[in-house]
Design a protein around this motif. Structure first.
Motif, mmCIF file in Angstrom:
data_model
loop_
_atom_site.group_PDB
_atom_site.id
_atom_site.type_symbol
_atom_site.label_atom_id
_atom_site.label_comp_id
_atom_site.label_asym_id
_atom_site.label_seq_id
_atom_site.Cartn_x
_atom_site.Cartn_y
_atom_site.Cartn_z
ATOM 1 N N LEU A 267 0.823 -1.210 0.000
ATOM 2 C CA LEU A 267 0.000 0.000 0.000
ATOM 3 C C LEU A 267 0.857 1.260 0.000
ATOM 4 N N TYR A 268 1.926 1.261 0.786
ATOM 5 C CA TYR A 268 2.799 2.440 0.823
ATOM 6 C C TYR A 268 3.337 2.752 -0.577
ATOM 7 N N VAL A 269 3.843 1.713 -1.243
ATOM 8 C CA VAL A 269 4.470 1.902 -2.555
ATOM 9 C C VAL A 269 3.439 2.344 -3.588
ATOM 10 N N SER A 270 2.300 1.629 -3.654
ATOM 11 C CA SER A 270 1.315 1.926 -4.692
ATOM 12 C C SER A 270 0.669 3.289 -4.491
ATOM 13 N N LEU A 271 0.307 3.625 -3.251
ATOM 14 C CA LEU A 271 -0.325 4.920 -2.994
ATOM 15 C C LEU A 271 0.662 6.075 -3.184
ATOM 16 N N GLY A 272 1.899 5.885 -2.713
ATOM 17 C CA GLY A 272 2.909 6.924 -2.890
ATOM 18 C C GLY A 272 3.224 7.170 -4.349
ATOM 19 N N ALA A 273 3.401 6.083 -5.104
ATOM 20 C CA ALA A 273 3.690 6.216 -6.530
ATOM 21 C C ALA A 273 2.498 6.808 -7.280
ATOM 22 N N LEU A 274 1.279 6.432 -6.873
ATOM 23 C CA LEU A 274 0.079 6.982 -7.517
ATOM 24 C C LEU A 274 0.012 8.490 -7.328
ATOM 25 N N ALA A 275 0.302 8.971 -6.122
ATOM 26 C CA ALA A 275 0.288 10.410 -5.856
ATOM 27 C C ALA A 275 1.295 11.137 -6.742
ATOM 28 N N VAL A 276 2.484 10.562 -6.890
ATOM 29 C CA VAL A 276 3.534 11.185 -7.700
ATOM 30 C C VAL A 276 3.134 11.211 -9.176
ATOM 31 N N VAL A 277 2.637 10.084 -9.686
ATOM 32 C CA VAL A 277 2.271 9.994 -11.101
ATOM 33 C C VAL A 277 1.117 10.936 -11.429
ATOM 34 N N LEU A 278 0.137 11.047 -10.527
ATOM 35 C CA LEU A 278 -0.976 11.967 -10.760
ATOM 36 C C LEU A 278 -0.494 13.411 -10.800
ATOM 37 N N ALA A 279 0.431 13.755 -9.909
ATOM 38 C CA ALA A 279 0.984 15.114 -9.918
ATOM 39 C C ALA A 279 1.734 15.380 -11.231
ATOM 40 N N LEU A 280 2.498 14.375 -11.686
ATOM 41 C CA LEU A 280 3.253 14.540 -12.930
ATOM 42 C C LEU A 280 2.338 14.600 -14.153
ATOM 43 N N PHE A 281 1.124 14.066 -14.026
ATOM 44 C CA PHE A 281 0.188 14.050 -15.153
ATOM 45 C C PHE A 281 -0.159 15.466 -15.607
ATOM 46 N N THR A 282 -0.054 16.432 -14.722
ATOM 47 C CA THR A 282 -0.315 17.819 -15.115
ATOM 48 C C THR A 282 0.715 18.291 -16.146
ATOM 49 N N LEU A 283 1.905 17.658 -16.129
ATOM 50 C CA LEU A 283 2.947 17.987 -17.098
ATOM 51 C C LEU A 283 2.897 17.061 -18.302
ATOM 52 N N THR A 284 2.774 15.732 -18.058
ATOM 53 C CA THR A 284 2.815 14.763 -19.158
ATOM 54 C C THR A 284 1.563 14.834 -20.031
#
Length: 402
Positions: A267-284
């Motif tokens: 859960l730590y890995v998936s939720l943490g990575a999800l938060a990062v990827v969603l934030a980066l989606f504003t750029l990608t």
């Protein structure tokens, strides 16, 4: 994995198809009934609300019968609802059909999760739950695109007729393959309700609302984001959703596999990575290739949380997991509704089509914080809250490692 899991996965495939296929058929339904697209959108809202309220209601009604029989009754309800939609002479009748079908959704996945977990050894429970949910994820890759194509080519009524046929296959599979597990002795409604006094159960459900909400904050508005920001053609949205579905399938299977080994770290890995990827989606989102990759990653990371979150609820519900499991399915839909509303607010505020990604990142980060809090409280309590009632002592020790 027992063959009975295939029957549960087929039922999940049908339910997943009917839930999401309506989004691609709204123009056809609206045109047939002579109503506006927003009015036709009540078919989506009505279904989500039906899942939220139907999950606990149908589970409570099913406390007096065996879980296999309840699963068969739920599939029967699903078949009736889709047939009602297929032959509805008026929009109001179709809406009723959608609500009838939705009543089976939460309880099916909730009870099905308990049955799937009971079919295997304690150290394979999350994998079994993931196998059942594979039907839901594959529906987004195969069922929804095919259902949309059939509906646009042959008429939307044919699509719902075919979905009803899937329900018949699922019902037959459950009747033939799922063992007739006796209703647990000494488990009554008050025992099921008592699980909600456990703060760990409530925290797991809150993680579900925020974590899955993070996914749908972005995906709800993927069409305008991909066409207006990334520059895709309208016709490309279908294969982008297939890409999202493929990510869901992979993430679900990986989440189930690793949750059986180390649930909270997963859960730590998936939720943490999800938060990062969603934030980066504003750029990608401004680049076609990067945005397509990001869409797949959101699907993978989002559904990597599903088996561990569902198993977390089962583990913490202390021998009365059925209602808690079903309510947690409602929590997924609550997260969908909440994130769609918040995403719409930021777009309406003039912040642009990528703004929901920041909402999603914040929701996923909130889920990660709750996961860390849950683990801290568990360590303080000495890990006693992770005992899974109704399994062997060896199984309890295995669960305690999570």
């Amino acid at each position: 994995m027992p063959l009975a899991l295939l029957a549960l996965a087929i039922g999940a495939f049908g339910i997943g198809t009917t839930e999401f296929v309506i989004m691609g058929l709204l123009p056809e339904v609206a045109g047939d009934y002579g109503i506006s697209i927003p009015t036709a959108g009540y078919l989506v809202t009505g279904y989500a609300l039906g899942v939220m309220f139907g999950a606990p209601l149908m589970t409570v009604l099913g406390t007096k019968i065996s879980r296999k029989r309840m699963l068969m009754l739920l599939m029967g309800l699903f078949i009736v609802g889709n047939l009602l939609s297929a032959f509805a002479p008026a929009f109001s009748v179709m809406l009723i059909g959608r609500i009838v079908a939705s009543l089976a959704h939460g309880a099916f996945f909730g009870i099905g999760s308990v049955v799937a977990a009971d079919l295997v050894a304690p150290d394979k429970r999350a994998g079994a739950i993931a196998m059942m949910f594979t039907g839901l994820t594959v529906a987004n890759v195969v069922g929804v695109p095919l259902g949309t194509l059939v509906g646009q080519s042959l008429g939307w009524r044919v699509t719902f007729g075919l979905v009803a046929a899937l329900g018949v296959i699922g019902l037959a599979g459950i009747a033939r393959l799922v063992p007739d597990m006796p209703k647990p002795e000494g488990v009554h409604l008050r025992h099921e309700l008592a699980a909600f006094k456990n703060v760990q159960v409530l925290l797991a459900m809150a993680m579900t609302v925020l974590g899955f909400g993070g996914v749908f904050a972005a995906i709800t508005y993927i069409a305008p984001m991909m066409t207006h920001v990334a520059g895709f053609a309208d016709s490309s949205v279908t294969w982008l959703l297939v890409l999202f579905g493929l990510g869901m399938v992979g993430g679900n299977l990986v989440g189930g596999k690793f949750a059986d080994r180390a649930l909270m770290p997963m859960l730590y890995v998936s939720l943490g990575a999800l938060a990062v990827v969603l934030a980066l989606f504003t750029l990608t989102a401004h680049d076609k290739v990067l945005s397509a990759i990001t869409v797949a990653l959101i699907g993978a990371l989002g559904f990597a949380t599903v088996p561990p979150l569902q198993k977390r609820v089962l583990d913490q519900a202390h021998g009365a997991p059925t209602l808690a499991s079903a309510v947690n399915i409602g929590a997924f839909n609550l997260g969908n509704a909440l994130s769609a509303w918040l995403g719409g607010l930021v777009i309406a505020a003039g912040l642009g089509y990528t703004a929901p990604n920041w909402v999603g990142a914040a929701l996923a980060a909130g889920a990660l914080i709750l996961a860390l809090l849950s683990a801290a409280l568990e360590r303080r309590a000495g890990g006693s809250s992770t005992v899974v009632t109704g399994v062997t002592p060896a199984g309890q020790r295995a669960a305690a490692h999570h």
